[in-house]
Design a protein around this motif. Structure first.
Motif, PDB file in Angstrom:
ATOM      1  N   THR A 255       0.826  -1.216   0.000  1.00 34.64           N
ATOM      2  CA  THR A 255       0.000   0.000   0.000  1.00 34.64           C
ATOM      3  C   THR A 255       0.855   1.260   0.000  1.00 34.64           C
ATOM      4  O   THR A 255       0.547   2.230  -0.698  1.00 34.64           O
TER       5      THR A 255
ATOM      6  N   MET B 191       2.235   1.789  -3.468  1.00 28.39           N
ATOM      7  CA  MET B 191       1.169   2.244  -4.349  1.00 28.39           C
ATOM      8  C   MET B 191       0.890   3.732  -4.139  1.00 28.39           C
ATOM      9  O   MET B 191       0.802   4.505  -5.101  1.00 28.39           O
ATOM     10  N   TRP B 192       0.778   4.164  -2.879  1.00 29.62           N
ATOM     11  CA  TRP B 192       0.497   5.568  -2.594  1.00 29.62           C
ATOM     12  C   TRP B 192       1.682   6.457  -2.956  1.00 29.62           C
ATOM     13  O   TRP B 192       1.497   7.572  -3.438  1.00 29.62           O
TER      14      TRP B 192
ATOM     15  N   GLY C 121      -0.878   6.159  -6.652  1.00 26.49           N
ATOM     16  CA  GLY C 121      -2.150   5.465  -6.560  1.00 26.49           C
ATOM     17  C   GLY C 121      -3.014   6.046  -5.455  1.00 26.49           C
ATOM     18  O   GLY C 121      -2.513   6.581  -4.461  1.00 26.49           O
ATOM     19  N   THR C 122      -4.317   5.947  -5.618  1.00 28.62           N
ATOM     20  CA  THR C 122      -5.245   6.504  -4.629  1.00 28.62           C
ATOM     21  C   THR C 122      -6.160   5.452  -4.018  1.00 28.62           C
ATOM     22  O   THR C 122      -6.986   5.799  -3.166  1.00 28.62           O
ATOM     23  N   THR C 123      -6.011   4.199  -4.397  1.00 26.23           N
ATOM     24  CA  THR C 123      -6.864   3.137  -3.855  1.00 26.23           C
ATOM     25  C   THR C 123      -6.717   3.066  -2.335  1.00 26.23           C
ATOM     26  O   THR C 123      -5.611   2.955  -1.816  1.00 26.23           O
ATOM     27  N   GLY C 124      -7.847   3.141  -1.635  1.00 30.48           N
ATOM     28  CA  GLY C 124      -7.825   3.018  -0.180  1.00 30.48           C
ATOM     29  C   GLY C 124      -7.601   4.306   0.565  1.00 30.48           C
ATOM     30  O   GLY C 124      -7.715   4.340   1.795  1.00 30.48           O
TER      31      GLY C 124
ATOM     32  N   SER D  24      -8.510   8.135   1.809  1.00 34.32           N
ATOM     33  CA  SER D  24      -9.706   8.943   2.021  1.00 34.32           C
ATOM     34  C   SER D  24      -9.719  10.098   1.026  1.00 34.32           C
ATOM     35  O   SER D  24      -8.679  10.453   0.444  1.00 34.32           O
TER      36      SER D  24
ATOM     37  N   VAL E 193      -6.502  12.223  -0.555  1.00 25.11           N
ATOM     38  CA  VAL E 193      -6.272  12.352  -1.996  1.00 25.11           C
ATOM     39  C   VAL E 193      -6.130  13.827  -2.373  1.00 25.11           C
ATOM     40  O   VAL E 193      -5.248  14.208  -3.142  1.00 25.11           O
TER      41      VAL E 193
ATOM     42  N   THR F 292      -9.752   5.493   5.839  1.00 25.17           N
ATOM     43  CA  THR F 292     -10.497   4.332   5.363  1.00 25.17           C
ATOM     44  C   THR F 292     -10.024   3.077   6.094  1.00 25.17           C
ATOM     45  O   THR F 292      -9.012   3.084   6.810  1.00 25.17           O
TER      46      THR F 292
ATOM     47  N   LEU G 140      -8.671   0.506   4.719  1.00 26.17           N
ATOM     48  CA  LEU G 140      -7.367   0.104   4.195  1.00 26.17           C
ATOM     49  C   LEU G 140      -6.239   0.916   4.841  1.00 26.17           C
ATOM     50  O   LEU G 140      -5.163   0.373   5.114  1.00 26.17           O
TER      51      LEU G 140
ATOM     52  N   THR H  12      -3.261  -0.661   7.126  1.00 22.67           N
ATOM     53  CA  THR H  12      -1.856  -0.377   6.812  1.00 22.67           C
ATOM     54  C   THR H  12      -1.110   0.083   8.057  1.00 22.67           C
ATOM     55  O   THR H  12       0.005  -0.375   8.338  1.00 22.67           O
TER      56      THR H  12
END
Length: 337
Positions: free
Chosen positions: A207, A210-211, A215-218, A220, A224, A299, A301, A305
């Motif tokens: 995660t 990804m961030w 990436g923005t999955t998961g 808030s 973002v 969130t 996720l 994390t």
């Protein structure tokens, strides 16, 4: 007989050099601006807080958070005294090592992250996204500069004092290389713990990568919107700390690098486990007690994390502690020359 990890320095030990007194003074003075600022906020002052800051929306929560952080920064002063006074060399190891580990974990990401953030900004990065950055500032910029500079000075002074203290009291436990006496074979439990840490690290590592890569999955909606260069620097830094912590734990548990100097894996495991555990725990706690705009609430996720990161750090710290205890025990068993 050589001292063990649990033994106290006997009375009559020589006085500490003046340089350590100077480092103590630097650590204490570095705490003053932060403590003064936090005390002013508790008393009702808005110095450094813009009129539109969300901090002003939750007076009770702000007071509670400020009182907690005053106590935490005050602990730095207590540690500086403990590390430089004769009575400090007779305290039980856990009473020093546990708070020092926590202080290291909270200060290390700031010491590494803030200079990197400033460098990236100088190269064209932005501190935050379009929403909540320039329009709704959290604090004035000078507050971050004052506070984080103080944290860096505290970390350097306190870290140096602890390194000197630990060398005097327990240095015999990490002299030489991994294969040198009193090297001890790693137990099954130690190896299982290191493997568990490595496996569990895959989730927060994924995660965070990804961030860090955009990436923005998961995330808030608030996170973002507030992303900027500072966000990506910190996410990248957490990736580095996670990898370094797991690597240090594996080196201590499996001893696959016998020629490696002992302080290297110990430092990796100690500093980096503290960084991932303490910041994971701090972010989880802040997330659980936060209110305000629902868009800013973490969130599931994000919480997973933080929790995963905290567990990984604690597992690696356990591997490091077991390594030192085993070496201490073998030191006691060795005959005196």
């Amino acid at each position: 007989m050589p001292q063990t990890l649990s033994s106290a320095v006997p009375a009559g030990v020589p006085a500490l050099p003046r340089s350590r007194g100077l480092l103590r003074a630097v650590a204490v003075v570095a705490c003053v601006p932060y403590l003064a600022l936090k005390t002013a906020w508790v008393a009702g002052s808005h110095v450094g807080v813009p009129a539109g800051s969300p901090l002003l929306d939750h007076r009770a929560g702000m007071i509670a958070a400020n009182v907690l952080t005053i106590l935490m920064d005050g602990a730095v002063i207590v540690l500086a005294l403990l590390l430089t006074r004769p009575w400090g060399r007779r305290v039980p190891p856990w009473l020093l090592v546990a708070p020092m580990w926590a202080a290291t974990g909270l200060l290390a990401p700031v010491m590494a992250g803030y200079p990197l953030q400033m460098l990236v900004r100088a190269l064209g990065g932005s501190p935050a996204g379009t929403s909540g950055g320039e329009d709704e500032p959290f604090l004035h910029a000078w507050v971050f500069a004052l506070v984080y500079t103080g944290f860096i000075v505290q970390g350097l002074a306190l870290g140096t004092l602890f390194a000197l203290y630990a060398r005097d009291r327990w240095g015999h436990l990490w002299h030489g290389r991994m294969w040198d006496p009193p090297a001890a074979p790693a137990g099954v439990a130690q190896r299982v713990t290191a493997v568990a840490a490595a496996v569990l690290a895959l989730f927060p590592l994924t995660t965070r990568i990804m961030w860090a890569c955009g990436g923005t999955t998961g995330l808030s909606a608030g996170a973002v919107a507030d992303r900027g260069s500072d966000f990506h620097v910190l996410e990248s830094l957490y990736v580095v700390f996670l990898i370094a912590a797991v690597t240090g734990g594996a080196l201590l548990a499996f001893r696959r690098a016998p020629a490696l100097p002992v302080p290297v894996p110990l430092a990796l495991a100690g500093v980096c486990s503290a960084a991932v555990a303490c910041w994971g725990g701090w972010m989880a706690m802040a997330a659980l007690i936060s209110g305000g705009d629902p868009a800013d609430r973490p969130t599931g996720l994000m919480l997973l994390t933080y929790a995963g990161q905290m567990i990984v750090g604690l597992l690696v710290a356990a591997v490091g502690a077991r390594f030192l205890v085993a070496r201490s025990a073998r030191t006691v068993k060795r005959p005196v020359a």
